[in-house]
Design an enzyme around this catalytic site. Structure first.
Site, PDB file in Angstrom:
ATOM      1  NE  ARG A  55     -14.020   7.981   2.681  1.00 43.43           N
ATOM      2  CZ  ARG A  55     -13.023   7.091   2.620  1.00 43.43           C
ATOM      3  NH1 ARG A  55     -12.625   7.014   1.273  1.00 43.43           N
ATOM      4  NH2 ARG A  55     -12.521   6.170   3.498  1.00 43.43           N
ATOM      5  CE  LYS A  61      -6.766   5.003  -4.725  1.00 42.17           C
ATOM      6  NZ  LYS A  61      -7.060   4.175  -3.638  1.00 42.17           N
ATOM      7  CB  SER A  62     -10.212   8.868  -0.115  1.00 43.85           C
ATOM      8  OG  SER A  62      -9.201   8.072  -0.159  1.00 43.85           O
ATOM      9  NE  ARG A  75      -1.496   5.311  -3.757  1.00 42.94           N
ATOM     10  CZ  ARG A  75      -1.879   6.001  -4.223  1.00 42.94           C
ATOM     11  NH1 ARG A  75      -1.283   6.892  -4.796  1.00 42.94           N
ATOM     12  NH2 ARG A  75      -3.561   6.230  -3.994  1.00 42.94           N
ATOM     13  NE  ARG A  82       1.250   0.168  -2.192  1.00 47.06           N
ATOM     14  CZ  ARG A  82       0.201   1.178  -2.183  1.00 47.06           C
ATOM     15  NH1 ARG A  82      -0.338   2.018  -1.167  1.00 47.06           N
ATOM     16  NH2 ARG A  82      -0.690   1.004  -3.167  1.00 47.06           N
ATOM     17  CB  SER A  91      -7.747   0.807   8.964  1.00 45.70           C
ATOM     18  OG  SER A  91      -8.367   0.806   7.736  1.00 45.70           O
ATOM     19  CG  ASP A 129      -2.408   5.374   0.348  1.00 44.77           C
ATOM     20  OD1 ASP A 129      -2.121   4.312   1.064  1.00 44.77           O
ATOM     21  OD2 ASP A 129      -3.451   5.689   0.463  1.00 44.77           O
ATOM     22  CE  LYS A 160      -2.123   0.545   3.359  1.00 44.46           C
ATOM     23  NZ  LYS A 160      -3.384   1.219   3.926  1.00 44.46           N
TER      24      LYS A 160
HETATM   25  O1  SPQ Z   1      -8.214   1.221  -2.019  1.00 44.53           O
HETATM   26  P1  SPQ Z   1      -6.854   0.732  -1.489  1.00 44.53           P
HETATM   27  O2  SPQ Z   1      -6.652  -0.344  -2.898  1.00 44.53           O
HETATM   28  O3  SPQ Z   1      -6.728   0.168  -0.238  1.00 44.53           O
HETATM   29  O4  SPQ Z   1      -6.159   2.028  -1.864  1.00 44.53           O
HETATM   30  C1  SPQ Z   1      -5.033   2.521  -1.021  1.00 44.53           C
HETATM   31  C2  SPQ Z   1      -3.853   3.255  -1.953  1.00 44.53           C
HETATM   32  O5  SPQ Z   1      -2.861   3.290  -2.178  1.00 44.53           O
HETATM   33  O6  SPQ Z   1      -4.310   3.827  -3.130  1.00 44.53           O
HETATM   34  C3  SPQ Z   1      -4.217   1.433  -0.403  1.00 44.53           C
HETATM   35  F1  SPQ Z   1      -3.408   0.571  -0.681  1.00 44.53           F
HETATM   36  O7  SPQ Z   1      -5.260   3.714  -0.308  1.00 44.53           O
HETATM   37  C4  SPQ Z   1      -6.253   3.713   0.794  1.00 44.53           C
HETATM   38  C5  SPQ Z   1      -5.399   3.989   1.816  1.00 44.53           C
HETATM   39  O8  SPQ Z   1      -4.259   3.309   2.215  1.00 44.53           O
HETATM   40  C6  SPQ Z   1      -7.455   4.418   0.862  1.00 44.53           C
HETATM   41  C7  SPQ Z   1      -8.233   4.695   1.998  1.00 44.53           C
HETATM   42  C8  SPQ Z   1      -9.549   5.402   1.985  1.00 44.53           C
HETATM   43  O9  SPQ Z   1      -9.916   5.698   0.924  1.00 44.53           O
HETATM   44  O10 SPQ Z   1     -10.320   4.933   2.803  1.00 44.53           O
HETATM   45  C9  SPQ Z   1      -7.716   4.345   3.279  1.00 44.53           C
HETATM   46  C10 SPQ Z   1      -6.159   3.733   3.437  1.00 44.53           C
HETATM   47  O11 SPQ Z   1      -6.297   2.404   3.654  1.00 44.53           O
HETATM   48  P2  SPQ Z   1      -6.409   1.823   5.316  1.00 44.53           P
HETATM   49  O12 SPQ Z   1      -6.218   0.350   4.874  1.00 44.53           O
HETATM   50  O13 SPQ Z   1      -5.439   2.425   6.020  1.00 44.53           O
HETATM   51  O14 SPQ Z   1      -7.833   2.183   5.671  1.00 44.53           O
END
Ligand code: SPQ
Length: 426
Positions: free
Chosen positions: A25, A20-21, A385, A343, A166, A312, A339
């Site tokens: 991107r 997903k990440s 999740r 969670r 983050s 996650d 989140k």
């Molecule tokens: O996109 P979203 O809703 O924040 O998704 C989550 C997930 O569980 O799929 C978090 F709830 O993943 C984030 C992850 O926790 C995705 C992410 C990224 O792609 O950069 C980074 C993480 O979040 P963060 O707040 O730690 O930067």
């Protein structure tokens, strides 16, 4: 929906959907590069579709041919003001990273999301973006969505130490820094997923990474390229755990992304004595085949620098811990509270409703092992999740049924989850 229970075993092989990440991107960099970028094996989850829709609204032509997506990149200077507010759905990644992209655009835009996203704090990105010269406002003192933003073509570079670990904040600031007048220095609290940094290099850009410090120059241009998205280890995690805790199981997951900033769950499984083997490693693609077998597990402690490498996965790791010998302790994971749901509380409530013994703490949980799970009605509360963790937990239930409400949340990151689960059930 009624979930399958009392599984006799899981076996077979799977290719989980794209990361997903990386999928988010690839659309962002493809749009911001000049020329035609082709993305293969992109995740077709709702979060990624929100990012795709947002860039279309910003004037980028994106052809969606299913497993292949073709992006006609316009460069940072080719984006245009959206005609309507941008709907980010459930996706924290979309709203936060796109805030960084919009920071350098001299037009107004508004972004909103669903109930869950509307409760997530955006001040972590708005505070530094204001320092760079962006006009931005949200709801309450935490800048909850909807966000109204007006960027500038004269962004000031920033020197900023992140107060939270983050990847979303880091990435938003990198996108802004790429459009600023000079060099920005961004320092992480802990190392987090580095897909943004990897992709800058993949699209021909430059940045310097020295431990937790990242230096980025503004005014760079990117060149279109091809991106092949590996499978998402955060999606694979549900079947890794299923294979370890459901009796008589052996599951082989192919082409799973193993970027070291994401593999904390592998370290935890190994520390717990789980039978996991890694094969077919592709160093360039950062992917491998992961095979798990039913195992006797020992409790462990999870804290410190590993947390962002498995943030996650903590809901499904909590389930894993309910089946280990001893009490597992998770600390330093207060980020779980912001989140898609809180969670810490929601995982504890869900698994406790099924008979587990989990004590939520301020920054994690204490999870008693070797607990017998029983039937219950679980509501995802809009968190994908939570829904998938419930579905794997249900496989262990021998007494009663498990009903999952709001199961559609799973579409966010793993639209084919139930088909894949079905394929593995003996
Ligand atoms: O996109 P979203 O809703 O924040 O998704 C989550 C997930 O569980 O799929 C978090 F709830 O993943 C984030 C992850 O926790 C995705 C992410 C990224 O792609 O950069 C980074 C993480 O979040 P963060 O707040 O730690 O930067």
């Amino acid at each position: 929906m009624k979930l399958p229970t009392n599984a006799a075993g899981l076996s077979g092989q799977l290719k989980v959907p794209g990361d997903k990440s990386i999928s988010h991107r690839s659309i962002m960099f493809g749009s911001l590069a000049k020329g035609v970028t082709r993305v293969y094996d992109i995740l077709r989850g709702e979060d990624v579709l929100s990012t795709m829709a947002a860039f279309r609204s910003l004037g980028v032509e994106i052809e969606d041919h299913g497993s292949e997506v073709i992006i006609h990149g316009v460069g940072f200077k080719g984006l245009r003001a959206p005609q309507t507010a941008l709907d980010m759905g459930n996706s924290g990644t979309s709203i936060r990273l796109i805030s960084g992209v919009l920071a350098g655009q001299a037009f107004r835009a508004e972004m909103f999301g669903d109930d869950s996203l509307s409760k997530r704090p955006m001040d972590r990105v708005t505070v530094p973006l204001r320092q760079m010269g962006v006009e931005v406002s949200g709801q309450t003192d935490r800048d909850l969505p909807p966000l109204k933003l007006k960027g500038t073509s004269h962004l000031r570079p920033i020197t900023y130490t992140l107060p939270v670990a983050s990847a979303q904040v880091k990435s938003a600031l990198i996108f802004a820094a790429l459009q600023a007048d000079g060099e920005s220095v961004i320092t992480e609290k802990e190392l987090t997923r580095n897909h943004t940094e990897d992709m800058i290099r993949q699209f021909g850009g430059k940045l310097t990474v020295n431990g937790k410090e990242i230096r980025v120059r503004g005014g760079q241009t990117f060149t279109a390229t091809e991106v092949t998205v590996p499978g998402d280890i955060s999606s694979a995690a549900f079947f890794l755990v299923a294979g370890l805790i459901v009796p008589n199981s052996i599951i082989r997951l192919e082409n799973v992304g193993i970027n070291e900033t994401r593999t904390g769950i592998i370290d935890v499984i190994q520390a717990m004595g789980g039978d996991l083997t890694i094969s077919d490693v592709d160093e360039l693609a950062k992917s491998a085949t992961l095979t798990v077998r039913t195992s006797q597990l020992q409790a462990t402690e999870i804290s410190g620098a590993i947390i962002p490498r498995l943030i996650d996965e903590l809901p499904i790791i909590a389930l894993l811990a309910t089946q280990a010998n001893g009490t597992t302790v998770i600390r330093d994971a207060e980020e779980l509270k912001v989140k898609e749901t809180d969670r810490i509380q929601v995982v504890a409530d869900m698994l406790n409703a099924m008979g587990a013994e989990i004590t939520p703490t301020a920054d994690g949980m204490r999870i008693k092992g070797k607990t017998q799970l029983t039937g219950a009605t679980i509501n995802t509360q809009g968190d994908h999740r939570i829904g998938m963790t419930a579905a794997i937990a249900a496989l262990l239930v021998t007494d009663g049924q498990v009903v999952l409400e709001r199961s559609e949340a799973i579409q966010t990151s793993y639209p084919t989850f139930f088909e894949d689960l079905d394929q593995l059930l003996r």
